[in-house]
Design an enzyme around this catalytic site. Sequence first.
Site, PDB file in Angstrom:
ATOM      1  N   SER A  65       0.802  -1.208   0.000  1.00 53.15           N
ATOM      2  CA  SER A  65       0.000   0.000   0.000  1.00 53.15           C
ATOM      3  C   SER A  65       0.846   1.274   0.000  1.00 53.15           C
ATOM      4  CB  SER A  65      -0.965   0.004   1.190  1.00 53.15           C
ATOM      5  OG  SER A  65      -0.268   0.238   2.374  1.00 53.15           O
ATOM      6  N   LYS A 124      -0.543   4.494   6.264  1.00 51.67           N
ATOM      7  CA  LYS A 124      -1.057   5.391   5.236  1.00 51.67           C
ATOM      8  C   LYS A 124      -0.587   6.819   5.492  1.00 51.67           C
ATOM      9  CE  LYS A 124      -4.109   2.455   3.260  1.00 51.67           C
ATOM     10  NZ  LYS A 124      -3.523   1.259   3.929  1.00 51.67           N
TER      11      LYS A 124
END
Lengths: 200, 200
Positions: B121, B159
């Site tokens: 990610s 993130k």
Amino acid sequence: MAITRRQKDVLDFLTSFTQRCGYSPSYEEIASGLGVNSLATVHKHITNLQNKGLLQRAHNRSRSIDVLPARSSKKGTDRLPLLGRIAAGRPVEAVETAETISLSDILGNREVFALEVRGDSMRDEHIVSGDYVLVERTRTAREGEIVVALVDGTDATLKRFYREGSMIRLQPSNSEMAPIFAPAAAVTIQGKVLGVLRKY
Amino acid sequence: MAITRRQKDVLDFLTSFTQRCGYSPSYEEIASGLGVNSLATVHKHITNLQNKGLLQRAHNRSRSIDVLPARSSKKGTDRLPLLGRIAAGRPVEAVETAETISLSDILGNREVFALEVRGDSMRDEHIVSGDYVLVERTRTAREGEIVVALVDGTDATLKRFYREGSMIRLQPSNSEMAPIFAPAAAVTIQGKVLGVLRKY
DNA sequence: TTGCGATTCGCCTTTTATTCGCTAGAATGT
DNA sequence: ACATTCTAGCGAATAAAAGGCGAATCGCAA
């Protein structure tokens, strides 16, 4: 214990001077080494660093600065808990884990130095400008290893190493860049990459 | 160890003389060796060095100076020399540089733990599966920082953090993945990323 | 006891550290 | 947006330590 860029400069100068000369520098020498013109500035820096516990100094004594090695061995900052894997689901727990990671896991007892990376030649390898590569000083490399190589004695680059007959192929990990082919005799391996360190 | 230039001269002379002759020099010999004309000067130097614990001497005895072995600097594996930048042209020199890099440059004195990364990610950020992220334990984050965040108390992910009104956007750095939007109340910051460590 | 090297005493010069007042930019908190 | 604090820098004045001198004195050992 925030340390500023300038303070690191000062500290580095002190370490290097002391190492080089065997005695610590006078404030004037520090000033000229840092490119500042005022002893007061130097004095302030030294005082700040002393307050932060990074060095020791005797009051009013010439060349009495001692850089403390405490920077690293302070509190075991060199070994940190490995709490688990991320993106796996559960919250990160404050678990007492035996698992730890440290630089020495990467380095072992080998002779290692660091290089700051410039350029994008290893971008697909996820090594980018500003990263530090940790390099073991060796003269040989195995097929496919990432090496610091010197071509024709002048050009140090970071590439993957492949042998092709009597030639060496130095392969950048960037689809937009072409590999370097050179006779084995023209290539000197300066070390191989053990790890990467990035700092935000 | 807090030593002046001249004191190092004296110490060096003593060491070399003793080495060369097998016995320690008289004050007169020291004086001529250093190019000074007064024994008092020599005596002062010797006394100072003794006070600093760098040598031992018997009172009023001829040639009774013993230079004490200098403490050796243990080299820690946690701090490594930063030799320069790569892809810059010149060979990597074996220069004694003061510049160093270590984990503590990244960590400071903060409470830090490591997490092994799984998944892609953050691939465009050049953080990939197998890397270790070094995370400072905090409950807050600033716009754009890379964080370890817990959504709905169950899902820990890596993130970038953005605030959008009363909502939080957790942005993966991977063009193939969609951001996560969640109300601020449902998001818990577990820490922010200070650095990355990769091991080959 | 006597001699030679070690020690001590003022006094001087040079080197070095410290302090003060001031300006300006960066980082932080309200 | 503002005030506040911290870092970084300047030059000048001051104080102290380091380095040096010659001469007188001391103390061990031959």
